[in-house]
Design an enzyme around this catalytic site. Structure first.
Site, PDB file in Angstrom:
ATOM      1  N   LYS A 174       0.858  -1.117   0.082  1.00 47.76           N
ATOM      2  CA  LYS A 174      -0.231   0.035  -0.127  1.00 47.76           C
ATOM      3  C   LYS A 174       0.794   1.457   0.071  1.00 47.76           C
ATOM      4  CE  LYS A 174      -3.883   2.105   2.574  1.00 47.76           C
ATOM      5  NZ  LYS A 174      -4.627   1.850   3.935  1.00 47.76           N
ATOM      6  N   SER A 181      -9.788  -0.123   7.498  1.00 51.69           N
ATOM      7  CA  SER A 181      -9.180   0.030   6.029  1.00 51.69           C
ATOM      8  C   SER A 181      -8.529  -1.363   5.599  1.00 51.69           C
ATOM      9  CB  SER A 181      -8.047   1.115   6.149  1.00 51.69           C
ATOM     10  OG  SER A 181      -8.900   2.422   6.220  1.00 51.69           O
ATOM     11  N   SER A 217      -9.506   1.958   3.264  1.00 57.85           N
ATOM     12  CA  SER A 217      -8.625   2.891   2.434  1.00 57.85           C
ATOM     13  C   SER A 217      -7.734   2.052   1.760  1.00 57.85           C
ATOM     14  CB  SER A 217      -7.900   4.171   3.137  1.00 57.85           C
ATOM     15  OG  SER A 217      -7.153   3.280   4.092  1.00 57.85           O
TER      16      SER A 217
END
Lengths: 477, 95, 487
Positions: C79, C178, C154
């Site tokens: 990420k 997330s 997210s």
């Protein structure tokens, strides 16, 4: 017309003498090219985290114990948020809610008597970087070497009433911290900084007046001048019907005046909250005991001991213990030569004179205690005249350690051989027939003249006592 | 509590953000909602409950006072938008 | 067996046995990325040359014994808020569009040491603030199961990359859900470990007391393997804790396991299909020997307000360092220092980020601190106490991960409150610092994945892996992925 008194509190920042910064392993060494003592943590790079240097906590505890504070058993760090280029994370990690030390005091003596100055709190925090204005491009350069250097902020109660008390407090505080080894407290290097909070009020009033904060005070003398200046300014302002504004003022020592700083947000909202990246600290009784046990002998104790062990006067003891490097030097030299009075005398006389002349500070002394001990021993043993000894001392003051070698190389040894004396004396007596006659005729003063002549001929490398003895012999007494 | 324009400006300055009119209106709404959240939380009796920063009871995490090599200055400055003579460069700071 | 039908561990085993080469696998993944990205857009940065060079190096390392672990040679993604030295780490923000870290995050280092092959950095909500990945400066990510739907957020990019089998696992981060919510929306497995289990050094912080890094994977065994690789006390992170590694799960016997079912998580607002799938999952655990126990978490509703106050407050402070001075976006025109700050931050940050910074600054401002931030910290303590009480009667809890399945892109743009409310099942877990794992447990009427969340006591990852693995031995939801060739 009312008479006014000044009410003063001090916020002192000291840089701690740890090897590394408070939250990362970068060196705290002074100097260094810009941004060469930095890493991702102390430059606030994204994703970095702080880890507390244990030594910083120990130094804080030591400082607290030596200033009679309560150690806050459970304490933590908080974030103080504001924007400024010298603060890379845009927050400073400090302690607001639970500072590590509270409610202490420092005892001082002034012409007004003895007094105890309260310490409100001591807390740990990180230093910011340095900003340097570049006038050529009208921009500011930022160096983060100093960023993250550990600081102790020592906040006093508003207990001081004169510049003299302030200086006494600062002197005592500095001395204590230097003795502990917690900070070298060099104002000119910025490892000791003092901000003065000053207000005035009519004598007898208990309510406080509005206070101003003064910054940019770079020496004890400047602090004294700033205090007097601000006191006058505030009193005049009030007498003229004005009101003192709460503000931060910058002292300009050259101009002898202070100027209100552009309100860099005077009532700053720092949005303090507990630092989530650092677990709290719990100071155990054991830890406190350990730190206390490691506390070195402080100045007060030395003063007493010097009087008892070395039969020095309180006055002399006070001078010798004023700064730890000097006390250390004295003790080390005495341990080697066993002549405390003489060692002390050299330090208080010759050494301090040289320090003043050459602008050398105690912490920068290069005089080797063994060298001093040797000089004392040589003089005491009659091997070196006082005069010559001063020359050798100058050499040792500059860092020279080979005293014997220096004496030999410069031919400073006191002549020891009687026959050499006798030869010179014979020459002098021959040359000064008239004076010899005068002496024998009953003028005792001439004796001194003759000794002087002999000393001159011996180029000072003589023991005057011995010269006197042999002269008497030569004169047939 | 009223969310005034002054309050929105104050908070924006604290956060060092420049907001346009639409964003200010949005911010005013958001702040009002935050107050709503707080009102909601007030329903919960937290008398005697210690504020919990860290969920787990860890204390005294320290490192030793040993010097670690600093990072090469070139790397420190690598992402700097403006630099000169080994320093970061910013507009003139006010004393 | 088709390459993309394999799990990371299955692939790792084949690589070890020399049945397939690291470079070959890496190329295959890069090709698949090339196809999928046109629609999915899971990545912000793909690094083909670096990946192939790395693949060669890892193959050599496997051959000479340097890399002997189970994940060696397996392609993965990270990420884009986890620092990767030399590779842009943007947080999906204009502010950091060109920021290239000069150091690796600790988790990056650990995976490199385990022989991982990173193919690139995945898309996310800007600075991790959001639940749909729609606030990314670099464009949205689409749910591979239905490209008109959000992947969640997210960590939407990481979830989508695994669901689309562009990589075999990916790292995400979780502050309020997330990892777990996108795992649920994308039909993959994911875990947010206990706070402190995984080092945050190098993770660009959103809310320091809530953030944790965790993997999104194909199954529970992979999740356990990756978690075991990245967890551990880190001297660079004072909030990381030393705990024994949870064991690799084995077998399907859950006798003796008490699974709590908190009725407060199954109330109003929960979609019918989601409730049904999660309850089926609970039943499945029961058939494997677990006992279902009703428990209560009555203050669940207060989690959202408390979470937003805390998260926004910490975020407002954490994001203050983005000021155009040391790194990141610097505007072309500004008048003075103050203007530099204002302009850099106003032009560099997106709308949602600015909103949360404003809220946070407000919550911390003088006069409000006690009623807002401090109060929220007390509620946080109550939340932990609430869970502690549940764990007196249960070894883990089973709940939905989100109230719905993946909704349409653009659905909540006008009503962020709805989006916030979607976090209700996940934020409480972050508040209490507990581990939360999500396993795919079926699909809704429209074929969209549903995830079941398993919550454990602090450092109870072992039981989570155990239950999840047992469940996956008897179900095949986790094996499915869009476009999978049947038969």
């Amino acid at each position: 017309m009312a008479t006014y008194e000044m009410v003063i509190g001090l916020e002192v920042h000291v840089e701690l003498a740890t090897r590394t910064k408070i939250f990362c392993g970068c060196t705290t060494r002074f100097g260094g090219a810009p941004n060469t003592h930095t890493c991702p943590v102390c430059t606030g790079m994204p994703g970095t985290l702080p880890v507390v240097n244990r030594k910083v906590v120990e130094f804080a505890i030591a400082a607290g114990l030596a200033t009679n504070c309560e150690i806050t058993r459970r304490n933590k760090f908080d974030r103080k948020n504001y924007f400024y280029p010298d603060l890379p994370k845009a927050y400073q990690v400090s302690q607001l809610y639970l500072p590590i030390c509270r409610n202490g005091h420092v005892d001082i003596s002034t012409s007004a008597g003895d007094k105890s100055i309260g310490i409100h709190e001591i807390h740990m925090e990180e230093d910011a970087g340095k900003l340097m204005h570049d006038p050529w491009i009208d921009q500011t350069m930022v160096d983060y070497n100093r960023c993250g250097v550990p600081l102790l902020e020592i906040v006093s109660e508003p207990d001081m009433r004169s510049a003299e008390e302030v200086i006494a407090y600062l002197t005592k505080l500095r001395q204590t911290l230097q003795y502990l080894g917690v900070s070298d407290c060099k104002m000119q290097e910025g490892s000791l900084r003092a901000d003065v909070n000053l207000s005035v009020r009519p004598v007898g009033q208990t309510a406080f007046g509005t206070r101003t904060e003064m910054k940019n005070l770079n020496s004890f003398k400047a602090i004294g001048r700033a205090i007097e200046g601000e006191f006058r300014r505030q009193v005049e302002l009030i007498e003229d019907g004005g009101r003192v504004l709460q503000q931060t003022r910058r002292w300009d020592d050259n101009k002898g005046a202070s100027f209100a700083m552009r309100s860099k947000e005077n009532a700053q909202d720092y949005r303090y909250f507990p630092e989530p990246d650092l677990p709290p600290m719990e100071i155990s009784e054991d830890w406190i005991a350990q730190v206390r046990a490691r506390e070195p002998e402080l100045a007060e104790a030395k003063i007493g001991r010097y009087q008892r062990e070395f039969a020095l006067t309180a006055y002399d003891a006070r001078i010798l213990t004023d700064e730890k490097p000097i006390a250390d030097l004295f003790e080390a030299a005495t341990a080697l030569c066993a002549k405390p009075k003489e060692a002390g005398s050299w330090i208080m006389g010759e050494m301090m004179a040289l320090m003043k002349e050459k602008q050398v500070l105690a912490e920068s002394l290069m005089l080797d205690p063994a060298a001093l001990a040797q000089i004392v021993t040589l003089v005491d043993g009659g091997k070196l005249s006082r005069q010559s000894a001063r020359e050798v001392f100058a050499y040792a003051f500059d860092g020279g350690t080979d005293v014997a070698g220096y004496v030999k190389a410069h031919g400073l040894e006191i002549v020891a051989d009687d026959s050499a004396y006798e030869a010179i004396l014979a020459e002098v007596l021959a040359r000064c027939e008239k004076d010899v006659a005068a002496y024998k005729a009953g003028n005792p003063k001439v004796f001194g003249f003759l000794v002087g002549q002999a000393m001159k001929a011996l180029k000072g490398k003589a023991d005057p006592k011995k010269v006197g003895e042999l002269l008497r012999k030569a004169l047939g007494e | 509590m009223e969310i005034t324009d002054k309050l929105v400006s104050y908070v924006a300055e604290l956060a060092h953000l420049k907001l346009d009119d639409a964003q200010r209106a949005q911010a005013a709404q958001d702040l009002a909602r935050m107050i709503g959240y707080v009102d909601q939380l007030r329903e919960l009796d937290t008398e005697g409950v210690e504020p919990m920063s860290h969920a787990f009871p860890v204390v005294n995490v320290f490192r030793e006072d040993e010097v670690k090599e600093s990072m090469d200055r070139e790397l420190i400055l690598q992402n700097a938008p403006a630099k000169k003579d080994g320093c970061f460069l910013v507009p003139r700071t006010v004393e | 067996m088709e390459l993309f039908d394999l799990t990371a561990l299955e692939l790792g085993a084949k690589i070890k046995k020399r049945e397939i080469g690291v470079v070959e696998v890496t190329r295959a993944c890069l090709d698949r990325i090339g196809e999928q990205e046109k629609t999915v857009h899971a990545f912000i940065t793909v690094t083909p040359e670096l990946a192939l060079a790395r693949a060669e190096a890892v193959q050599r390392g496997i051959d000479d014994g340097t890399y002997a672990g189970p994940l060696a040679g397996v392609p993965m993604a990270i990420k884009d808020l986890i620092s990767t030295k030399g590779v842009a780490t943007t947080c999906a923000s204009k502010m950091l569009e060109h920021y290239v870290p000069v150091f690796d995050a600790t988790v990056t280092k650990k995976l490199v040491a385990a022989g991982a092959v990173c193919l690139g950095k995945t898309n996310m909500d800007e600075f991790a603030m959001g639940s749909t990945t729609e606030s990314s400066y670099f464009g949205v990510t689409r749910n591979p199961w239905n490209t008109a739907r959000v992947p969640g957020g997210s960590s939407g990019g990481s979830a989508a990359a695994v669901a689309a089998r562009e990589v075999f696992y990916a790292l995400g981060s979780d502050t309020g859900g997330s990892i777990r919510q996108p795992a649920s929306f994308c039909g993959v497995t994911g875990i947010k470990p206990t706070y402190g289990a995984v080092s945050r050094y190098g993770l660009l912080a959103y809310a320091s007391s809530l953030d944790q890094i965790g993997p999104l994977t194909i199954d529970a065994l992979d999740a356990a393997a990756v978690t075991r690789t990245i967890m551990g006390r880190d001297e660079m992170d004072a909030t990381s804790v030393d705990v024994p590694l949870p064991g690799m799960p084995a077998g399907d016997d859950l006798t003796g396991l008490r699974v709590g079912v908190p009725e407060d998580y199954f109330g109003e607002g929960l979609a019918v299909d989601v409730r049904a799938r999660v309850m089926e999952a609970a039943k499945q655990l029961e058939t494997l020997g677990a006992t279902l126990v009703p428990v209560r978490m009555p203050i669940l509703d207060y989690a959202i307000p408390a979470y937003y106050i805390l998260a926004c407050a910490e975020a407002s402070s954490n994001l203050s360092r983005y000021d155009g001075v040391k790194y990141g976006y610097r505007p072309e025109h500004f008048e003075d220092l103050h203007d530099l700050y204002l302009t850099a931050r106003s032009e560099g940050f997106g709308a949602e980020v600015k909103r949360r910074i404003m809220l946070g600054a407000f919550a911390l401002s003088s006069g409000y601190y006690d009623a807002y931030y401090n109060k929220a910290l007390r509620v946080k303590a109550l939340m932990k106490q609430g869970f502690d009480r549940c764990f007196e009667q249960a070894d883990l809890l089973i709940t939905p991960a989100a109230p719905t399945t993946a909704y349409a892109l653009g659905a909540h743009t006008d009503d962020p409150i709805q989006m916030y409310l979607g976090d209700i099942y996940t934020v409480s877990v972050n508040m209490a610092g507990l581990p939360g794992m999500v396993v795919p447990c079926g699909f809704d009427g429209e074929g969209l994945p549903v995830g079941a969340q398993l919550i454990g006591p602090a450092f109870g990852e072992g039981n989570l892996f155990r239950a999840a693995h047992a469940y996956q031995l008897h179900t095949a939801f986790h094996r499915q992925y869009p476009g999978k060739k049947e038969g």
